[in-house]
Enzyme design. Structure first.
Site, mmCIF file in Angstrom:
data_model
loop_
_atom_site.group_PDB
_atom_site.id
_atom_site.type_symbol
_atom_site.label_atom_id
_atom_site.label_comp_id
_atom_site.label_asym_id
_atom_site.label_seq_id
_atom_site.Cartn_x
_atom_site.Cartn_y
_atom_site.Cartn_z
ATOM 1 N N LYS A 41 2.853 14.000 5.680
ATOM 2 C CA LYS A 41 3.508 13.050 6.590
ATOM 3 C C LYS A 41 4.243 11.958 5.799
ATOM 4 O O LYS A 41 5.410 11.670 6.063
ATOM 5 C CB LYS A 41 2.452 12.387 7.497
ATOM 6 C CG LYS A 41 2.967 11.174 8.251
ATOM 7 C CD LYS A 41 1.931 10.586 9.173
ATOM 8 C CE LYS A 41 1.195 9.388 8.643
ATOM 9 N NZ LYS A 41 2.003 8.196 8.371
ATOM 10 N N ASN A 42 3.546 11.377 4.847
ATOM 11 C CA ASN A 42 4.146 10.239 4.149
ATOM 12 C C ASN A 42 5.270 10.654 3.211
ATOM 13 O O ASN A 42 6.041 9.813 2.757
ATOM 14 C CB ASN A 42 3.073 9.449 3.387
ATOM 15 C CG ASN A 42 2.143 8.723 4.341
ATOM 16 O OD1 ASN A 42 2.394 8.685 5.549
ATOM 17 N ND2 ASN A 42 1.069 8.156 3.820
ATOM 18 N N CYS B 139 0.187 2.065 12.645
ATOM 19 C CA CYS B 139 -1.248 1.856 12.838
ATOM 20 C C CYS B 139 -1.598 0.380 12.813
ATOM 21 O O CYS B 139 -0.994 -0.397 12.084
ATOM 22 C CB CYS B 139 -2.006 2.524 11.698
ATOM 23 S SG CYS B 139 -2.325 4.242 11.998
ATOM 24 N N ARG C 82 1.299 -5.950 8.481
ATOM 25 C CA ARG C 82 2.108 -5.083 7.619
ATOM 26 C C ARG C 82 3.505 -5.679 7.520
ATOM 27 O O ARG C 82 4.442 -5.214 8.149
ATOM 28 C CB ARG C 82 2.111 -3.659 8.151
ATOM 29 C CG ARG C 82 0.713 -3.080 8.183
ATOM 30 C CD ARG C 82 0.670 -1.650 8.632
ATOM 31 N NE ARG C 82 1.053 -0.724 7.566
ATOM 32 C CZ ARG C 82 0.925 0.594 7.668
ATOM 33 N NH1 ARG C 82 0.431 1.129 8.753
ATOM 34 N NH2 ARG C 82 1.277 1.379 6.676
ATOM 35 N N ASP D 30 -5.812 5.324 2.497
ATOM 36 C CA ASP D 30 -5.808 6.234 3.647
ATOM 37 C C ASP D 30 -7.078 7.081 3.731
ATOM 38 O O ASP D 30 -7.307 7.727 4.754
ATOM 39 C CB ASP D 30 -4.587 7.170 3.577
ATOM 40 C CG ASP D 30 -3.314 6.473 4.024
ATOM 41 O OD1 ASP D 30 -3.389 5.308 4.446
ATOM 42 O OD2 ASP D 30 -2.239 7.091 3.953
ATOM 43 N N ARG E 247 -0.620 11.651 15.462
ATOM 44 C CA ARG E 247 0.548 11.150 14.730
ATOM 45 C C ARG E 247 0.630 11.772 13.333
ATOM 46 O O ARG E 247 1.708 11.875 12.764
ATOM 47 C CB ARG E 247 0.449 9.626 14.554
ATOM 48 C CG ARG E 247 0.815 8.818 15.781
ATOM 49 C CD ARG E 247 0.919 7.334 15.432
ATOM 50 N NE ARG E 247 1.568 7.166 14.162
ATOM 51 C CZ ARG E 247 1.164 6.359 13.198
ATOM 52 N NH1 ARG E 247 0.120 5.587 13.354
ATOM 53 N NH2 ARG E 247 1.809 6.285 12.062
HETATM 54 C C1 UD1 Z 1 2.410 3.541 2.943
HETATM 55 C C2 UD1 Z 1 1.845 4.705 3.693
HETATM 56 C C3 UD1 Z 1 0.435 4.403 4.128
HETATM 57 C C4 UD1 Z 1 -0.385 4.032 2.928
HETATM 58 C C5 UD1 Z 1 0.270 2.889 2.176
HETATM 59 C C6 UD1 Z 1 -0.450 2.526 0.879
HETATM 60 C C7 UD1 Z 1 3.710 5.750 4.834
HETATM 61 C C8 UD1 Z 1 4.345 6.029 6.138
HETATM 62 N N1 UD1 Z 1 2.630 4.952 4.879
HETATM 63 O O1 UD1 Z 1 2.467 2.445 3.842
HETATM 64 O O2 UD1 Z 1 -0.105 5.567 4.738
HETATM 65 O O3 UD1 Z 1 -1.638 3.595 3.392
HETATM 66 O O4 UD1 Z 1 1.611 3.247 1.838
HETATM 67 O O5 UD1 Z 1 -0.534 3.632 0.047
HETATM 68 O O6 UD1 Z 1 4.111 6.236 3.780
HETATM 69 N N2 UD1 Z 1 3.263 -5.502 1.802
HETATM 70 C C9 UD1 Z 1 3.781 -6.761 1.874
HETATM 71 N N3 UD1 Z 1 5.134 -6.909 2.090
HETATM 72 C C10 UD1 Z 1 5.962 -5.848 2.217
HETATM 73 C C11 UD1 Z 1 5.421 -4.534 2.151
HETATM 74 C C12 UD1 Z 1 4.063 -4.400 1.950
HETATM 75 O O7 UD1 Z 1 3.062 -7.748 1.756
HETATM 76 O O8 UD1 Z 1 7.174 -6.030 2.399
HETATM 77 C C13 UD1 Z 1 1.813 -5.313 1.620
HETATM 78 C C14 UD1 Z 1 1.145 -4.688 2.851
HETATM 79 O O9 UD1 Z 1 0.803 -5.653 3.784
HETATM 80 C C15 UD1 Z 1 -0.071 -4.029 2.246
HETATM 81 C C16 UD1 Z 1 0.443 -3.577 0.879
HETATM 82 O O10 UD1 Z 1 1.599 -4.352 0.590
HETATM 83 O O11 UD1 Z 1 -1.101 -4.978 2.058
HETATM 84 C C17 UD1 Z 1 0.776 -2.088 0.808
HETATM 85 O O12 UD1 Z 1 1.823 -1.793 1.684
HETATM 86 P P1 UD1 Z 1 2.852 -0.596 1.414
HETATM 87 O O13 UD1 Z 1 2.568 0.043 0.102
HETATM 88 O O14 UD1 Z 1 4.208 -1.121 1.688
HETATM 89 O O15 UD1 Z 1 2.430 0.433 2.522
HETATM 90 P P2 UD1 Z 1 3.322 1.160 3.548
HETATM 91 O O16 UD1 Z 1 4.604 1.579 2.914
HETATM 92 O O17 UD1 Z 1 3.342 0.382 4.811
#
Ligand code: UD1
Length: 416
Positions: A22-23, A116, A121, A304, A396
């Site tokens: 998925k990711n 989720c 986020r 995850d 999902r």
């Molecule tokens: C992706 C994955 C999710 C996985 C996560 C971490 C997808 C669709 N989702 O989520 O399944 O759990 O990576 O491996 O691929 N953060 C900020 N500011 C930002 C972006 C992120 O503070 O602009 C923080 C988030 O709040 C969180 C951390 O960084 O604490 C990790 O987020 P991120 O790596 O961006 O995860 P996702 O891309 O949302």
């Protein structure tokens, strides 16, 4: 309301093929928007998030055809730069279209994303990196209007290796003028897969899979076909299922090379895991031993799979500890496991789990995608029937968790 019923105490045995990731597939679908021609993706999982992303792409004027697990996206002309609010909010990965649309059209209208409920986020890292690339943003409520005269490369440093921000920057960088050097990039296998796909489309990228990625922007893109890798989180879920229920299973196309940390942890808990090329064989009996685990960005233990670990520690033996360092809201599943008799104490970012209890089936609620799957795992080892409500979250990301686990001998079925 979608419900899954699991009857515990059935040993698992058999072989299954793991669905595509998925990711990995969602950012690949966004990448297809960059190209005016045709992009073909193989091993695409039939999950709600993919259907939702197809809906978004179609609303923008792309043609999407899913034939079995082959998805063809053709995007000669885009008619809209807006992500429909309903789809955008249903799925966090819709934010990936920001980089792709800016790359293709220089403009995008997106809502703050959903997905989720596993903690706050934010997308500040996405926005600040894109600003450095020449994008201007204005906001109206939770609608973001992004515009750029010209995307430009340069050096960008991420203070945290955000997966989504890295992917958004890569998509914008592919269309930018000049080279983009991204430092502090996420090293998750799904980011590397996106780089490999962009390379197949004609983008010159160095450092894929490392913390420093260099993208030469502005290449002419061409049609490409790409294979979505096996979903390492689904593999980890089914490894957990065998550990919970006991038994043995072969997981084909299960991306063992991306699960080293998880495999090592499960071996410490008593599982026997053998890797054969891209497949894995797991044997497990008795209660899992307690371990101490801390989640972290790749190659750390994946957040995850944290909920799955919570379930395994709860039905295991001894005192285990889990520290969540990525998403603060991810212990919500502990409340549901309590209802099944688990002994879990949450203190801020840590969960202290005392095993040795017998879990019992009852009604529990899937609160997020992976947390819901963890309740299925717990149900396999619980006495009686576990009734999991709100399973739309699970659908999902899992193509058919009931089909997969039934084929291994579990007593599990969907209702409604
Ligand atoms: C992706 C994955 C999710 C996985 C996560 C971490 C997808 C669709 N989702 O989520 O399944 O759990 O990576 O491996 O691929 N953060 C900020 N500011 C930002 C972006 C992120 O503070 O602009 C923080 C988030 O709040 C969180 C951390 O960084 O604490 C990790 O987020 P991120 O790596 O961006 O995860 P996702 O891309 O949302």
């Amino acid at each position: 309301m979608s419900i899954i019923l699991v009857q515990g105490y059935h040993l698992l045995k058999g072989e299954i093929e793991i669905q595509g990731s998925k990711n990995a597939v969602l950012p690949m679908m966004a990448a297809a928007v960059l190209h005016k021609g045709t992009t073909v993706l193989e091993h695409v999982p039939g999950i709600q998030d993919v259907f939702c992303m197809m809906g978004i792409l179609e609303s923008m004027g792309c043609a999407c055809a899913l034939d079995g697990h082959r998805l063809t996206v053709t995007a000669p002309d885009l008619s809209d730069i807006r992500i429909p609010e309903k789809n955008g909010k249903a799925m966090r990965s819709s934010i990936m279209l920001l980089g792709a649309l800016l790359g293709r059209c220089g403009e995008a209208l997106v809502h703050y994303p959903g997905g989720c409920s596993i903690g706050s986020r934010p997308i500040d890292l996405h926005l600040s990196a894109l600003k450095q690339m020449g994008v201007e943003f204005s906001e109206e409520g939770d609608l973001i209007h992004a515009r750029t005269g010209k995307l430009r490369g340069g050096q960008i440093s991420l203070p945290y290796p955000s997966v989504g921000a890295t992917e958004n920057i890569l998509l914008a960088a592919a269309a930018a003028e000049g080279a983009t050097v991204l430092k502090g990039a996420a090293m998750e296998p799904e980011v590397e897969s996106l780089c490999r796909m962009l390379q197949a489309m004609g983008v010159n990228i160095q450092g894929a899979g490392t913390g420093e990625i260099r993208v030469e922007g502005g290449a002419e893109l061409h049609d490409a076909a790409w294979d979505v890798p096996g979903d390492r989180i689904v593999s980890g879920t089914y490894l957990s299922a065998v550990m919970a229920a006991g038994g043995e299973a072969v997981l084909k196309r299960s991306s063992p090379g991306h699960l080293e940390n998880v495999i090592r942890t499960m071996e410490r808990m008593g599982a026997e895991i053998r890797v054969r090329g891209g497949d894995m064989e797991i044997k497990s009996k008795g209660r899992p031993a307690a371990v101490s685990v801390e989640t972290g960005p790749y190659p750390g233990f994946p957040t995850d799979l944290q909920s799955m670990m919570l379930a395994l520690l709860a039905l295991g033996q001894g005192k285990g500890r889990l520290k969540e360092t990525v998403f603060e809201g991810r212990f919500a599943t502990a409340k549901e496991l309590h209802k099944m008799g688990a002994d879990i104490i949450i203190e801020e970012k840590e969960a202290f789990v005392t095993g040795g209890r017998s879990l019992r089936g009852t009604q529990v609620q899937a609160r997020d995608l992976r947390g819901g799957a963890a309740l299925v795992v717990a149900g396999l080892a619980a006495e009686g029937t576990t009734r999991i409500t709100d399973c739309r979250h699970i659908f999902r990301g899992y193509e058919d968790i009931c089909r997969d686990l039934s084929s291994l001998g579990a007593d599990i079925r969907r209702e409604g």
